[in-house]
Design a protein around this motif. Structure first.
Motif, PDB file in Angstrom:
ATOM      1  N   UNK A 189       0.921  -1.232   0.072  1.00  0.00           N
ATOM      2  CA  UNK A 189       0.021  -0.085   0.084  1.00  0.00           C
ATOM      3  C   UNK A 189       0.915   1.303  -0.051  1.00  0.00           C
ATOM      4  N   UNK A 218       1.632   3.323  -3.602  1.00  0.00           N
ATOM      5  CA  UNK A 218       0.987   4.680  -3.604  1.00  0.00           C
ATOM      6  C   UNK A 218       1.984   5.526  -4.104  1.00  0.00           C
ATOM      7  N   UNK A 244     -10.109   4.253  -5.393  1.00  0.00           N
ATOM      8  CA  UNK A 244     -11.418   4.833  -4.954  1.00  0.00           C
ATOM      9  C   UNK A 244     -12.326   4.515  -6.203  1.00  0.00           C
ATOM     10  N   UNK A 245     -11.704   4.210  -7.328  1.00  0.00           N
ATOM     11  CA  UNK A 245     -12.603   3.729  -8.427  1.00  0.00           C
ATOM     12  C   UNK A 245     -12.372   2.168  -8.811  1.00  0.00           C
ATOM     13  N   UNK A 255     -11.977  -1.252  -7.758  1.00  0.00           N
ATOM     14  CA  UNK A 255     -12.267  -2.102  -6.617  1.00  0.00           C
ATOM     15  C   UNK A 255     -12.523  -3.737  -7.064  1.00  0.00           C
ATOM     16  N   UNK A 313      -4.054   7.298  10.618  1.00  0.00           N
ATOM     17  CA  UNK A 313      -3.076   7.736   9.720  1.00  0.00           C
ATOM     18  C   UNK A 313      -1.522   7.941  10.318  1.00  0.00           C
ATOM     19  N   UNK A 362       1.314   6.338  10.068  1.00  0.00           N
ATOM     20  CA  UNK A 362       2.058   5.049   9.431  1.00  0.00           C
ATOM     21  C   UNK A 362       3.207   4.629   9.869  1.00  0.00           C
ATOM     22  N   UNK A 404     -14.307  16.209  -8.553  1.00  0.00           N
ATOM     23  CA  UNK A 404     -14.261  15.099  -7.807  1.00  0.00           C
ATOM     24  C   UNK A 404     -14.811  15.200  -6.372  1.00  0.00           C
ATOM     25  N   UNK A 423     -17.631  13.697 -10.561  1.00  0.00           N
ATOM     26  CA  UNK A 423     -17.010  12.466 -10.451  1.00  0.00           C
ATOM     27  C   UNK A 423     -17.099  12.213  -8.964  1.00  0.00           C
ATOM     28  N   UNK A 483     -17.238  10.117  -5.731  1.00  0.00           N
ATOM     29  CA  UNK A 483     -16.121   8.968  -5.028  1.00  0.00           C
ATOM     30  C   UNK A 483     -16.797   8.410  -3.784  1.00  0.00           C
ATOM     31  N   UNK A 484     -17.519   7.118  -4.171  1.00  0.00           N
ATOM     32  CA  UNK A 484     -18.071   6.437  -2.636  1.00  0.00           C
ATOM     33  C   UNK A 484     -17.066   5.917  -1.729  1.00  0.00           C
ATOM     34  N   UNK A 494      -9.761  10.393   4.363  1.00  0.00           N
ATOM     35  CA  UNK A 494      -8.820  11.162   5.110  1.00  0.00           C
ATOM     36  C   UNK A 494      -7.345  10.378   4.846  1.00  0.00           C
ATOM     37  N   UNK A 547      -6.576   8.435   2.606  1.00  0.00           N
ATOM     38  CA  UNK A 547      -6.257   8.517   1.007  1.00  0.00           C
ATOM     39  C   UNK A 547      -5.551   9.924   0.693  1.00  0.00           C
ATOM     40  N   UNK A 573      -4.537  11.993   2.716  1.00  0.00           N
ATOM     41  CA  UNK A 573      -3.081  12.237   3.245  1.00  0.00           C
ATOM     42  C   UNK A 573      -2.161  11.582   2.441  1.00  0.00           C
ATOM     43  N   UNK A 574      -2.472  10.603   1.842  1.00  0.00           N
ATOM     44  CA  UNK A 574      -1.351   9.769   0.914  1.00  0.00           C
ATOM     45  C   UNK A 574      -1.386  10.628  -0.340  1.00  0.00           C
ATOM     46  N   UNK A 579       0.067  14.307  -5.686  1.00  0.00           N
ATOM     47  CA  UNK A 579      -0.996  14.043  -6.687  1.00  0.00           C
ATOM     48  C   UNK A 579      -2.378  14.069  -5.840  1.00  0.00           C
ATOM     49  N   UNK A 581      -6.277  13.917  -5.876  1.00  0.00           N
ATOM     50  CA  UNK A 581      -7.262  13.752  -6.851  1.00  0.00           C
ATOM     51  C   UNK A 581      -8.559  14.033  -6.344  1.00  0.00           C
ATOM     52  N   UNK A 582      -8.811  14.303  -5.071  1.00  0.00           N
ATOM     53  CA  UNK A 582     -10.129  14.760  -4.605  1.00  0.00           C
ATOM     54  C   UNK A 582     -10.204  16.409  -4.535  1.00  0.00           C
TER      55      UNK A 582
END
Lengths: 268, 292, 355
Positions: free
Chosen positions: A122, A126, A215-216, A218, B255, B257, C35, C64, C66-67, C74, C76, C78-79, C85, C87-88
């Motif tokens: 992960x 990422x 997120x898209x 899966x 969060x 890590x 998004x 777009x 995102x469910x 959070x 994601x 943070x990542x 990059x 996306x949201x």
């Protein structure tokens, strides 16, 4: 074995069948639940409907998740069987000093908890943009399925007389031709059955997919996990029933292949 | 032992491959495993000691915080329970399987092997349906008049132990079966000829000879149980959290890590040590060979 | 060429900034897509019907959706920010997030959101988020079990003699302060004197209820399940989920007394690729009161639209947190205090729960 007449044997048989029931009942129980008319899960299920199956087949999201899983599982089966067979062949016919390293790295992904590998991948995927992509899933699943391919192929290749290849080569065939024309046809059923197993392992793999799913993008198990937690309806038993049928088909297929491989190698 | 296994599995005869071809054939395997297994695990260990700055703090938190130690110990305890239960349920099945013939043998084999190739998620979900307050188990108990009040089964430690045993049982049965099958049938016959009862033959001949299978199966079950994620996540209660759920919480909710990496590090090192110590008894080839 | 280009650009920038002060955001050129991350299922689908689709038509911006569950979102986010990059654009935040996660969020200029000013309640626009839906963490109970006397307050929830039976409490989202707050209320602390929270007192009170908690629920769907299947007879629940179970015809009711206000905000992620469209959407959300009424009926939560609640029938109003009668009963948490003490609250919660 003599027919169980004495009390000890009967008790043993009774105990064993109770355990087998314990193993099988949970798999069977999902089937009636998938036909229940209620919107939520109750027991005993009431009525009979196929609407949960049609909901699965009609839903764009379920179809997308299934299609992703199919693609990943097919590619995983392909890569794992090719890479695994090549490596096994090298270990059996080669003069490698890498045996120990090979064994450790082969078994490592089974021994190290999947949660550890999942978290590691992960964070790693990422940063390099492989998270939630088909190549990402395929790479991860290939590592997880390789041991199954290697052990199956090692057993099969070990049974093929190496002198057959040697004979082909002394008639002028190259090593690759000898493998392709002599050895490969003999172990083909095993190769296909190990690919089948790689397919089903990848298709059902929940933990690594749980973390790698985007997120898209899966996979089917990840979608199922989410629905079990957030939107539990009889769609889940319906999909579970379909997955169990798939497992049975794959096991049957492998069994057929195995019986063929036995006769082939025995009659060579 | 290692040599014996090698000669069985990696038997080299006939005309050998050249060193170069061997290397080329092995290259994809090593490259893949290095990239997708070795590197991510190492990176995780590096994060756990270098972030937020070079520190042993993350590991200190695992050991010093009683919450984390409790989770760790509970995980070991749960894995032990699952292992013990698997031996008790699995050994008789393996024994029966090793002596059965024909249709019975095939039937038993299917029952043991089918779950191995069906989804863990499906099996866990099935247990959650069974354990519901108005699920099959409670309905059955109540209609049999064994209880008037439904039991609370879902979200308990027992639910997790039972479902994990169900998932891991084949990993116990198959190695024991392998060990039992490799005992020459002459031994039992010889013991019988010498006047031993069946019970004595079992206790003094069969049982000791099958022990390697039991140890191997127990290790497999124990090691897998320690890192189990899906079943505790869906059937367990946060009051009885296991380490994988804690890791997932740290990664996805808190969060944190580096700390999650340290937890995973502890887990990985522990499991690897166990596997190395018992490397001689772990017979993966036997499991994989029988599983298909 | 280069020079004129530069001049034109800066002229356009100046013009745009002048215009944007004077005209609604619609005058700006928006990005092609937007998004939006929020929970899936009912909430996501209903948002799409009443807000995403009209916005797409009106502004020609593709949304777009995102469910995703909020904690995962959070993680994601943070990542994404770590790797650069993002996306949201729009994410879902709770009250404390607007205080505790400001380093991850874009600051919102409320003066540029005229519709929120005009149609929203007074505190709908916050420096880091715009209110989307408001509900309460309230007591929901089985009406068959408690036929004669219904539980009302958290003191009743704790009273297992008068109201026997298994309880359900959350272990998700913001349970690390919801549950201690309920415990303090049960122990007799007055709602206006809750903050700063007396954590030790709260956990002492929590020890009392612990043996009676049968389920620590993790998702909204799960709290519905345990009420339906009678896994518990009383639970702390999202008001919207409780209302959904009531509507199914299950013998369940809810008590708004001492319900803890729970507002979901729309926030904009720092580094969002479609910043202008995001801000335009926040404003658009409050532009049409007509959409809010069917939306509220469908998701069982109230929006912060002033006019929408008045459009509801009086008896219907009482199902929502923002009806005048219910809003008065709500416990209003001190988000600033919670945001600042987040780590402490979380660690104490984890330590207590896993004991």
């Amino acid at each position: 074995m003599k027919p169980p007449t004495d009390r000890g044997s009967l008790a043993l048989a009774a105990y064993v069948y109770a355990v087998l029931a314990f193993i099988i009942v949970p798999l069977v129980i999902v089937i009636p639940m998938s036909f229940s008319q209620n919107d939520y899960l109750t027991f005993p299920p009431s009525g009979f409907t196929l609407k949960w199956y049609s909901e699965y087949f009609d839903s764009r999201q379920w179809r997308a998740a299934t299609w992703l899983s199919v693609q990943v599982a097919l590619l995983t089966a392909l890569f794992a069987s090719v890479i695994g067979t090549a490596a096994t062949y090298a270990m059996i016919r080669g003069r490698s000093r890498l045996v120990t390293a090979f064994q450790i790295l082969l078994i490592g992904p089974i021994i190290v908890p999947h949660i550890a590998l999942a978290v590691g991948l992960y964070l790693f995927f990422q940063t390099i943009g492989l998270s939630g992509t088909i190549p990402g899933f395929v790479l991860a699943h290939t590592v997880l399925t390789l041991p199954f391919v290697v052990f199956t192929m090692a057993a099969a290749l070990g049974k093929v007389d190496a002198n057959l290849e040697a004979a082909a080569m002394s008639c002028g065939a190259t090593r690759f031709q000898a493998f392709r024309l002599v050895t490969l046809p003999l172990v083909l059923p095993n190769l296909v059955s190990s690919a089948l197993f790689a397919f089903i392992i990848s298709f059902d793999e929940p933990v690594v997919s749980f973390f790698l799913s985007g997120v898209r993008q899966k996979t089917l198990p990840r979608r199922m996990f989410e629905d079990i937690e957030q939107n539990l309806t009889p769609v889940i038993p319906a999909i579970a029933t379909l997955l169990i049928v798939l497992s049975i088909l794959i096991l049957l297929g492998a069994q057929v292949l195995r019986s063929r491989s036995v006769t082939r190698i025995a009659s060579q | 032992m290692m040599e014996a296994r090698r000669s069985h599995f990696w038997r080299s005869d006939g005309r050998r491959l050249s060193g170069l071809s061997t290397l080329l054939l092995l290259l994809p395997f090593f490259a893949l495993v290095a990239f997708v297994f070795v590197y991510p695990i190492l990176q995780l260990l590096v994060i756990s000691i270098l972030e937020p700055h070079p520190t042993s703090e993350n590991y200190a938190r695992v050991v010093e915080n009683p919450v984390h130690m409790r989770v760790l110990l509970r995980t070991l305890w749960t894995a032990t329970l699952v292992t013990a239960l698997s031996v008790v349920l699995g050994f008789p099945v393996a024994y029966y399987m090793s002596r059965a013939k024909g249709t019975v043998a095939a039937l038993v084999a299917v029952c043991v092997i089918l779950p191995l190739w069906s989804s863990v998620l499906v099996r866990t979900a099935a247990w959650s349906f069974l354990f519901q307050r108005n699920g099959l188990i409670n309905s059955a108990l109540m209609s049999l008049g064994l209880t008037s009040q439904p039991f609370k089964l879902l979200y308990t430690q027992s639910a997790v132990v039972i479902a994990m045993t169900h998932v891991l049982l084949p990993f116990m049965i198959l190695p024991i079966y392998g060990a039992l099958r490799s005992i020459p049938s002459d031994y039992a016959r010889a013991a019988a000829v010498l006047g031993a009862t069946r019970l004595r033959t079992f206790l003094e001949v069969i049982l000791p000879l099958s022990l390697p299978g039991v140890v191997s199966g127990s290790l497999l079950v124990f090691l897998t149980a320690i890192g189990f994620f899906i079943t505790p996540a869906l059937l367990g209660s946060p009051q009885e959290m296991m380490i994988s759920t804690l890791v997932s919480k740290q990664i996805r909710e808190v969060l944190d890590w580096p700390f999650a990496a340290a937890l995973v590090g502890v887990l990985t090192v522990f499991v690897t040590l166990l596997a190395v110590i018992f490397s001689k008894t772990l017979r993966f080839d036997r499991l994989m060979g029988n599983a298909s | 060429m280069l020079k004129t280009g530069w001049m034109w650009n800066s002229a356009a920038v100046v013009l745009a900034s002048v215009l944007s002060g004077a005209l609604p955001a619609a005058a700006e050129k928006l990005e092609d897509q937007l998004v939006i991350a929020t929970t899936g299922g009912l909430m996501g689908n209903t948002l799409a019907k009443y807000f995403y689709d009209p916005f797409q038509k009106a502004k020609n911006v593709e949304i777009v959706p995102v469910a995703i569950e909020v904690p995962d979102q959070w993680a994601r986010a943070k990542a994404m920010q770590r790797t650069g990059k993002v996306e949201f654009d729009i994410v879902t935040a709770t009250g404390p997030d607007l205080v505790g996660r400001t380093d991850m969020l874009e600051k919102i200029d409320c003066a540029k959101l005229p519709n929120v000013q005009k149609f929203g309640v007074s505190d709908a626009c916050q420096p880091y988020g715009v209110a989307r839906t408001t509900g309460g963490m309230l007591i929901t109970y089985n009406t068959e079990t408690f036929k004669n006397k219904a539980p009302k307050t958290w003191a009743d929830f704790w009273d297992v003699k008068q109201f026997p039976g298994p309880r359900g409490l959350p272990d998700t989202g913001d349970s690390d302060w919801w549950v201690p707050v309920a415990a303090l209320l049960a122990d007799g602390v007055k709602p206006e004197q809750l903050f700063p929270l007396d954590i030790n007192r709260a956990y002492k009170k929590l020890d009392e209820i612990r043996p009676n908690v049968a389920v620590w629920w993790k998702t909204g769907d799960q709290v519905q399940q345990i009420m339906r299947s009678r896994e518990v007879v009383m639970a702390m629940s999202y008001s919207g989920r409780a209302l959904a179970v009531v509507k199914e015809g299950i013998p369940v009711a809810m008590s708004w007394d001492q319900a803890i206000r729970d507002t979901g905000y729309m926030a904009v992620l720092k580094g969002a690729p479609d910043l202008k469209a995001a801000m335009a959407y926040l404003d658009f959300f409050y532009a049409s009161s007509d959409a809010h009424v069917p939306f509220m009926r469908a998701v069982n939560y109230a929006t912060a639209s002033k006019s929408a609640i008045e459009l509801l029938k009086p008896e219907e109003r009482n199902l929502y947190a923002t009806s005048p009668e219910n809003y008065e009963k709500l416990v209003k948490p001190d988000f600033a205090w919670i945001g600042e003490h987040r780590n402490e609250l979380r660690e104490r919660w984890m330590a207590w729960l896993t004991r």
